[in-house]
Design a protein around this motif. Structure first.
Motif, PDB file in Angstrom:
ATOM      1  N   ASP A   1       0.851  -1.191   0.000  1.00 28.33           N
ATOM      2  CA  ASP A   1       0.000   0.000   0.000  1.00 28.33           C
ATOM      3  C   ASP A   1       0.889   1.245   0.000  1.00 28.33           C
ATOM      4  OD1 ASP A   1       0.910   0.309   2.635  1.00 28.33           O
ATOM      5  OD2 ASP A   1      -0.873  -0.652   3.486  1.00 28.33           O
TER       6      ASP A   1
ATOM      7  N   TYR B   1       1.083   2.126  -9.052  1.00 32.11           N
ATOM      8  CA  TYR B   1       0.050   1.173  -8.620  1.00 32.11           C
ATOM      9  C   TYR B   1       0.077   0.985  -7.100  1.00 32.11           C
ATOM     10  CZ  TYR B   1      -2.380  -3.243  -7.905  1.00 32.11           C
ATOM     11  OH  TYR B   1      -3.228  -4.210  -7.438  1.00 32.11           O
TER      12      TYR B   1
ATOM     13  N   ASN C   1      -2.732   1.486  -4.136  1.00 31.72           N
ATOM     14  CA  ASN C   1      -3.312   0.204  -3.725  1.00 31.72           C
ATOM     15  C   ASN C   1      -3.818   0.282  -2.285  1.00 31.72           C
ATOM     16  OD1 ASN C   1      -4.000  -2.491  -4.249  1.00 31.72           O
ATOM     17  ND2 ASN C   1      -2.166  -3.237  -3.222  1.00 31.72           N
TER      18      ASN C   1
ATOM     19  N   THR D   1      -5.153  -2.480   0.783  1.00 32.83           N
ATOM     20  CA  THR D   1      -5.357  -3.888   1.142  1.00 32.83           C
ATOM     21  C   THR D   1      -6.805  -4.195   1.487  1.00 32.83           C
ATOM     22  OG1 THR D   1      -4.715  -3.388   3.434  1.00 32.83           O
ATOM     23  CG2 THR D   1      -2.986  -4.180   1.960  1.00 32.83           C
TER      24      THR D   1
ATOM     25  N   THR E   1      -8.672  -6.336  -1.014  1.00 27.60           N
ATOM     26  CA  THR E   1      -8.207  -7.701  -1.257  1.00 27.60           C
ATOM     27  C   THR E   1      -9.349  -8.691  -1.403  1.00 27.60           C
ATOM     28  OG1 THR E   1      -6.164  -7.245  -0.035  1.00 27.60           O
ATOM     29  CG2 THR E   1      -6.742  -9.551  -0.365  1.00 27.60           C
TER      30      THR E   1
ATOM     31  N   THR F   1     -10.934  -8.207  -4.783  1.00 22.09           N
ATOM     32  CA  THR F   1      -9.971  -8.621  -5.806  1.00 22.09           C
ATOM     33  C   THR F   1      -9.944 -10.135  -5.951  1.00 22.09           C
ATOM     34  OG1 THR F   1      -8.587  -6.678  -5.426  1.00 22.09           O
ATOM     35  CG2 THR F   1      -7.541  -8.584  -6.468  1.00 22.09           C
TER      36      THR F   1
END
Length: 437
Positions: A156, A174, A178, A180, A183, A186
């Motif tokens: 992150d 990226y 990002n 978490t 997740t 994703t």
């Protein structure tokens, strides 16, 4: 009553145990622990022989099928890992704690998959492998396996990237964006990919819909918001996105629409996901049987033009039938106007000719070129050494050429050439023969 309570307690215990075991068999994280064991030993020595030995003994040889699969998918070697470990110690130390968080997310991910099963009862079993890669992917799929590169997926904005070379600039961008918390979504997104017929469509439209389906279905199954920036940007001109996309969507390459930080007029990445997502949304909105609509999305053959076009037309997303948009695309494609200094199909070309000049119908992207073998194969492909120049208007390219006497040549100016408007060239076959000395 006590007996009934005992039976109920036993039933709940068995059900809970079964769920935990099922979760354990679905989401595998052992590669993460193994990697950090190997990492700690590798960092204690400068002896490269020992470093490779530790990597093999404690990580690679103990690896899950997912570790082997992600290595195959991204061409990881032992050297890939050793170089990454030695070159970026600050990065690894900063991302370590986040990779361990995977274990606390497992229950949420498994719940998301269970919700997906309710939405799509035909869901086939797949395994999710949280492994560690060498900085080439945050997630991909191979057959019935979801493969997560946890060093990227769990990084992150707090992750240190100052050691990364310039070539990693896209990765840095990226990681800075990002989160978490995404997740769970994703992983359900990637799980949907394991249910689809392919992970590689033939053109931008098919690939964008393939990704859009996975995003839309995972959002609908989990009730979580998509992390796509475009979906939460009120300033985005949706009609302009639709128009630009429709003019490029039959390209075989994805350009800035997918998997890229390439600069574009919208200043947003992943707009192909956005288009695919909204096609699915429109399709679902007009459906009377929503579960059937989800089934049709997932089971669509994204590389079958008839199926793909029918699905998109039924959604009503574009303002014209896909076939009409395809006809416009073909009409607008750049073309080769002429070649020189000889004419195409000339049978008396001077073997001393050292240049090939190609004139295009529109200004071309001067950074990208593409030649292909003709039907006669590589034996009839000329030696094209390098680009000498592009004209200032981008319409004429000159290449260094080396020919042999008495030789027939055949090749194609390929559709990898593209206009400045990012539209693929209409392939142009060239044939000629050099005269004898």
């Amino acid at each position: 009553m006590k007996k009934l309570l005992l039976i109920l307690s036993l039933f709940l215990a068995i059900t809970s145990s079964f769920a935990q075991e099922n979760e354990k068999n679905t989401i595998i994280t052992t590669d993460i622990d193994n990697f950090w064991t190997a990492y700690d030993k590798i960092r204690l020595t400068k002896d490269t022989t020992l470093q490779y030995q530790y990597l093999n003994n404690f990580f690679l040889e103990k690896g899950t099928p997912g570790l082997k699969a992600i290595g195959q998918a991204r061409n990881y070697t032992a050297k890939s890992y050793i170089d990454a470990i030695n070159n970026y110690p600050l990065f690894w130390n900063s991302v370590r704690a986040n990779t361990y968080k995977v274990k606390t997310l497992s229950k949420q991910i498994f719940a998301g998959i269970h919700q997906l099963k309710q939405l799509y009862p035909a869901l086939k079993p797949a395994k999710i492998y949280f492994t560690i890669g060498a900085l080439r992917t945050g997630g991909t799929t191979l057959r019935d396996m979801v493969l997560i590169g946890s060093e990227i997926a769990m990084a992150d904005k707090s992750t240190i990237t100052s050691e990364f070379p310039k070539a990693f600039s896209n990765l840095v961008t990226y990681l800075q964006n990002n989160n978490t918390e995404n997740t769970v979504l994703t992983n359900v997104h990637e799980y949907v990919h394991t249910q689809q017929k392919t992970n590689q469509a033939d053109n931008l439209l098919g690939q964008s819909l393939l990704e859009g389906v996975a995003e839309y279905v995972s959002v609908k199954a989990t009730g979580r918001k998509s992390a796509l920036p475009a979906l939460s940007d009120p300033s985005l001109d949706q009609e302009k996105v639709k128009d630009r996309f429709s003019r490029q969507m039959f390209n075989w390459f994805s350009g800035y629409w997918l998997y890229s930080n390439e600069e574009n007029e919208f200043n947003l990445r992943d707009l192909g996901y956005y288009v695919g997502y909204n096609i699915c949304k429109k399709y679902d909105e007009q459906a009377t049987d929503h579960q059937l609509a989800i089934k049709e999305m997932i089971e669509l053959d994204y590389s079958n033009p008839a199926e793909l076009y029918a699905f998109v037309d039924k959604s009503g997303y574009f303002n014209a039938p896909v076939q009409d948009l395809k006809a416009r695309y073909e009409k607008e494609r750049p073309r080769v106007i002429s070649v020189g200094p000889f004419k195409n199909k000339d049978q008396e070309v001077d073997p001393g000719t050292t240049e090939l000049r190609i004139e295009f119908s529109v200004p071309m992207n001067t950074q990208i070129r593409n030649f292909k073998y003709g039907s006669l194969g590589p034996d009839h492909f000329p030696q094209i050494n390098k680009l000498i120049s592009f004209s200032p208007d981008g319409k004429t390219a000159v290449f260094e050429l080396k020919l042999k006497a008495g030789q027939s040549y055949q090749f194609i100016v390929g559709d990898g050439f593209r206009s400045q408007d990012r539209i693929s060239l209409q392939p142009y076959p060239i044939e000629f023969k050099t005269r004898d000395k």
